[in-house]
Design a protein around this motif. Structure first.
Motif, PDB file in Angstrom:
ATOM      1  N   GLU A  56     -13.987  10.145  -7.414  1.00 14.20           N
ATOM      2  CA  GLU A  56     -12.711   9.872  -6.743  1.00 14.20           C
ATOM      3  C   GLU A  56     -12.176   8.502  -7.147  1.00 14.20           C
ATOM      4  O   GLU A  56     -10.955   8.344  -7.343  1.00 14.20           O
ATOM      5  N   ARG A  57     -13.043   7.526  -7.262  1.00 12.34           N
ATOM      6  CA  ARG A  57     -12.617   6.200  -7.735  1.00 12.34           C
ATOM      7  C   ARG A  57     -12.028   6.293  -9.125  1.00 12.34           C
ATOM      8  O   ARG A  57     -11.003   5.673  -9.433  1.00 12.34           O
ATOM      9  N   HIS A  58     -12.672   7.073  -9.997  1.00 11.81           N
ATOM     10  CA  HIS A  58     -12.181   7.280 -11.355  1.00 11.81           C
ATOM     11  C   HIS A  58     -10.777   7.889 -11.314  1.00 11.81           C
ATOM     12  O   HIS A  58      -9.864   7.446 -12.035  1.00 11.81           O
ATOM     13  N   ALA A  59     -10.575   8.906 -10.475  1.00 11.43           N
ATOM     14  CA  ALA A  59      -9.270   9.546 -10.366  1.00 11.43           C
ATOM     15  C   ALA A  59      -8.211   8.569  -9.863  1.00 11.43           C
ATOM     16  O   ALA A  59      -7.072   8.553 -10.352  1.00 11.43           O
ATOM     17  N   LEU A  60      -8.560   7.730  -8.887  1.00  9.64           N
ATOM     18  CA  LEU A  60      -7.618   6.745  -8.358  1.00  9.64           C
ATOM     19  C   LEU A  60      -7.116   5.830  -9.474  1.00  9.64           C
ATOM     20  O   LEU A  60      -5.904   5.597  -9.602  1.00  9.64           O
ATOM     21  N   ASP A  74      -8.843  -5.143  -8.643  1.00 10.84           N
ATOM     22  CA  ASP A  74      -9.442  -5.591  -7.387  1.00 10.84           C
ATOM     23  C   ASP A  74      -8.836  -4.851  -6.196  1.00 10.84           C
ATOM     24  O   ASP A  74      -9.554  -4.403  -5.299  1.00 10.84           O
ATOM     25  N   PHE A  75      -7.524  -4.697  -6.190  1.00  6.66           N
ATOM     26  CA  PHE A  75      -6.864  -3.975  -5.102  1.00  6.66           C
ATOM     27  C   PHE A  75      -7.308  -2.518  -5.066  1.00  6.66           C
ATOM     28  O   PHE A  75      -7.635  -1.976  -4.006  1.00  6.66           O
ATOM     29  N   LEU A  76      -7.353  -1.870  -6.223  1.00  6.81           N
ATOM     30  CA  LEU A  76      -7.758  -0.463  -6.260  1.00  6.81           C
ATOM     31  C   LEU A  76      -9.217  -0.305  -5.824  1.00  6.81           C
ATOM     32  O   LEU A  76      -9.575   0.682  -5.163  1.00  6.81           O
ATOM     33  N   PRO A 131     -11.871   2.933 -14.458  1.00  2.00           N
ATOM     34  CA  PRO A 131     -12.369   1.705 -13.815  1.00  2.00           C
ATOM     35  C   PRO A 131     -13.613   1.190 -14.528  1.00  2.00           C
ATOM     36  O   PRO A 131     -14.328   1.947 -15.194  1.00  2.00           O
ATOM     37  N   ALA A 132     -13.858  -0.083 -14.378  1.00  5.16           N
ATOM     38  CA  ALA A 132     -15.107  -0.659 -14.887  1.00  5.16           C
ATOM     39  C   ALA A 132     -16.266  -0.112 -14.055  1.00  5.16           C
ATOM     40  O   ALA A 132     -16.094   0.236 -12.889  1.00  5.16           O
ATOM     41  N   PRO A 133     -17.445  -0.028 -14.640  1.00  3.87           N
ATOM     42  CA  PRO A 133     -18.605   0.429 -13.852  1.00  3.87           C
ATOM     43  C   PRO A 133     -18.822  -0.471 -12.638  1.00  3.87           C
ATOM     44  O   PRO A 133     -18.579  -1.677 -12.690  1.00  3.87           O
ATOM     45  N   ARG A 134     -19.268   0.110 -11.546  1.00  3.20           N
ATOM     46  CA  ARG A 134     -19.565  -0.694 -10.366  1.00  3.20           C
ATOM     47  C   ARG A 134     -20.724  -1.640 -10.672  1.00  3.20           C
ATOM     48  O   ARG A 134     -21.698  -1.239 -11.308  1.00  3.20           O
ATOM     49  N   PRO A 135     -20.653  -2.885 -10.229  1.00  4.31           N
ATOM     50  CA  PRO A 135     -21.785  -3.791 -10.435  1.00  4.31           C
ATOM     51  C   PRO A 135     -22.998  -3.340  -9.634  1.00  4.31           C
ATOM     52  O   PRO A 135     -22.857  -2.807  -8.532  1.00  4.31           O
ATOM     53  N   TYR A 143       0.832  -1.205   0.000  1.00  4.81           N
ATOM     54  CA  TYR A 143       0.000   0.000   0.000  1.00  4.81           C
ATOM     55  C   TYR A 143       0.866   1.253   0.000  1.00  4.81           C
ATOM     56  O   TYR A 143       0.542   2.243  -0.683  1.00  4.81           O
ATOM     57  N   ASN A 144       1.977   1.234   0.731  1.00  4.02           N
ATOM     58  CA  ASN A 144       2.872   2.381   0.768  1.00  4.02           C
ATOM     59  C   ASN A 144       3.400   2.726  -0.616  1.00  4.02           C
ATOM     60  O   ASN A 144       3.555   3.905  -0.968  1.00  4.02           O
ATOM     61  N   LYS A 145       3.666   1.702  -1.431  1.00  3.82           N
ATOM     62  CA  LYS A 145       4.123   1.954  -2.802  1.00  3.82           C
ATOM     63  C   LYS A 145       3.064   2.715  -3.588  1.00  3.82           C
ATOM     64  O   LYS A 145       3.380   3.645  -4.340  1.00  3.82           O
ATOM     65  N   LEU A 146       1.809   2.322  -3.420  1.00  2.00           N
ATOM     66  CA  LEU A 146       0.730   3.034  -4.112  1.00  2.00           C
ATOM     67  C   LEU A 146       0.680   4.484  -3.669  1.00  2.00           C
ATOM     68  O   LEU A 146       0.611   5.400  -4.505  1.00  2.00           O
ATOM     69  N   GLU A 147       0.729   4.725  -2.379  1.00  2.00           N
ATOM     70  CA  GLU A 147       0.603   6.095  -1.889  1.00  2.00           C
ATOM     71  C   GLU A 147       1.824   6.941  -2.238  1.00  2.00           C
ATOM     72  O   GLU A 147       1.724   8.162  -2.368  1.00  2.00           O
TER      73      GLU A 147
END
Length: 333
Positions: A119-123, A104-106, A132-136, A90-94
């Motif tokens: 915000e999810r889109h920006a991540l 899946d991790f994101l 990202p794929a649309p949320r189910p 996680y530290n690498k991501l941040e």
């Protein structure tokens, strides 16, 4: 083409040589485009702010694990534990280090930090240079509209799932008890294989994982032609080592949850334990569906008139009696 520089644009999966222009990013010769290296500050600032604003009380079971906390904010270690990865990963991501972060991790990070769609889109864009794929979303198209309305209007937490434990409909009370429902996550996959389930569900292995894995094993054996059910089994076994061990080795026999008592923590209720009874029904027109309602355990010896939400006593364990509306308030926050 000239000297290879070893750069790949993840947007189009193209490898670029010196002097080449990426047609996807027209302003970048020799693309080698990774948003981590080009925009590290944006990703780092966003993740730090999202962690800082997160209320630990929204995470059921957080206080029982880490103790009471007055201020908002999650540490990197806590986010890592809640998403099921190492603190280093996680530290690498941040820190905006380029790495093959999975969708899946994101999405787990997005869920734990309670990101909205923008915000999810920006991540995703800043982390892996793609949308990202649309949320189910639960599919209610084949459900009787009267049944849908009944679930939504039910006073207690209620939902309907199908033969593979995919959510079909849930009410607001259920979502407040289990916020992950709004993300369309399969019930078996969440209970058995998601890290935060072990925070919320008390005595996770014996009271929750073993009986539910037994249900899943039996359903898979009975409905061998259900491809989605087989997919759920694979996902449970691949996601979590403890879930795989329980599924493969435990010999518990368990047919249905109707009448079972289990304990759990609820969001915004610190380390208070709630014991609930699970009531299970099946519509006569389609008995592959499961209609599940949870009620506090201490209503069984009371008249039916006492079970309405305004008079619902708390199901807190190991504590003196509490105001009659505690459980109803807990699921209505």
């Amino acid at each position: 083409m000239g000297e290879k520089i070893g750069g790949t644009c993840p947007a189009i999966q193209g490898i670029f040589s010196r002097g080449d222009i990426c047609r996807f990013h027209m302003d970048r010769p020799n693309c080698d485009y990774y948003p981590m290296s080009e925009h590290p500050n944006e990703l780092t600032r966003m993740l730090r702010e999202w962690r800082r604003r997160q209320d630990p009380n929204e995470v059921a079971g957080f206080t029982a694990r880490y103790g009471r906390r007055r201020k908002h904010g999650l540490t990197q270690k806590e986010v890592a534990e809640l998403t099921g990865v190492s603190e280093r990963w996680y530290n690498k991501l941040e820190r905006a280090v380029s790495a093959p972060y999975s969708d899946d991790f994101l999405d787990r990070v997005s869920r734990i930090l309670n990101l909205d769609d923008d915000e999810r889109h920006a991540l995703f864009v800043y982390a892996v240079a793609r949308e990202p794929a649309p949320r189910p979303r639960p599919d209610i198209s084949s459900l009787d509209p009267y049944m849908v309305d009944y679930v939504r209007q039910h006073e207690m937490p209620a939902y309907i799932s199908d033969q593979a434990w995919d959510l079909r409909i849930y009410n607001n009370e259920a979502m407040k008890q289990f916020p992950w429902m709004k993300y369309g996550i399969n019930i078996m996959v969440w209970v058995l294989a998601f890290p935060e389930a072990k925070f919320q569900l008390i005595d996770w292995e014996d009271a929750w994982a073993k009986p539910m894995a037994a249900q899943l094993r039996m359903a898979a054996a009975q409905h061998r032609d259900n491809a989605r059910l087989a997919e759920v089994v694979r996902e449970v076994r691949e996601r979590d080592e403890a879930a795989r061990r329980v599924f493969d080795n435990d010999v518990t026999s368990y047919t249905h949850p109707d009448g079972s008592h289990r304990r759990m923590y609820l969001p915004h209720h610190a380390d208070k334990e709630f014991e609930v009874v699970w009531l299970a029904f099946a519509p006569l027109r389609d008995q592959s569906l499961r209609f599940i309602v949870s009620i506090p355990a201490d209503t069984s010896d009371q008249p039916a008139s006492a079970a309405i939400p305004e008079a619902m006593p708390s199901a807190s364990l190991g504590a003196p009696s509490m105001p009659a509306s505690t459980y109803a308030e807990a699921t209505a926050l």
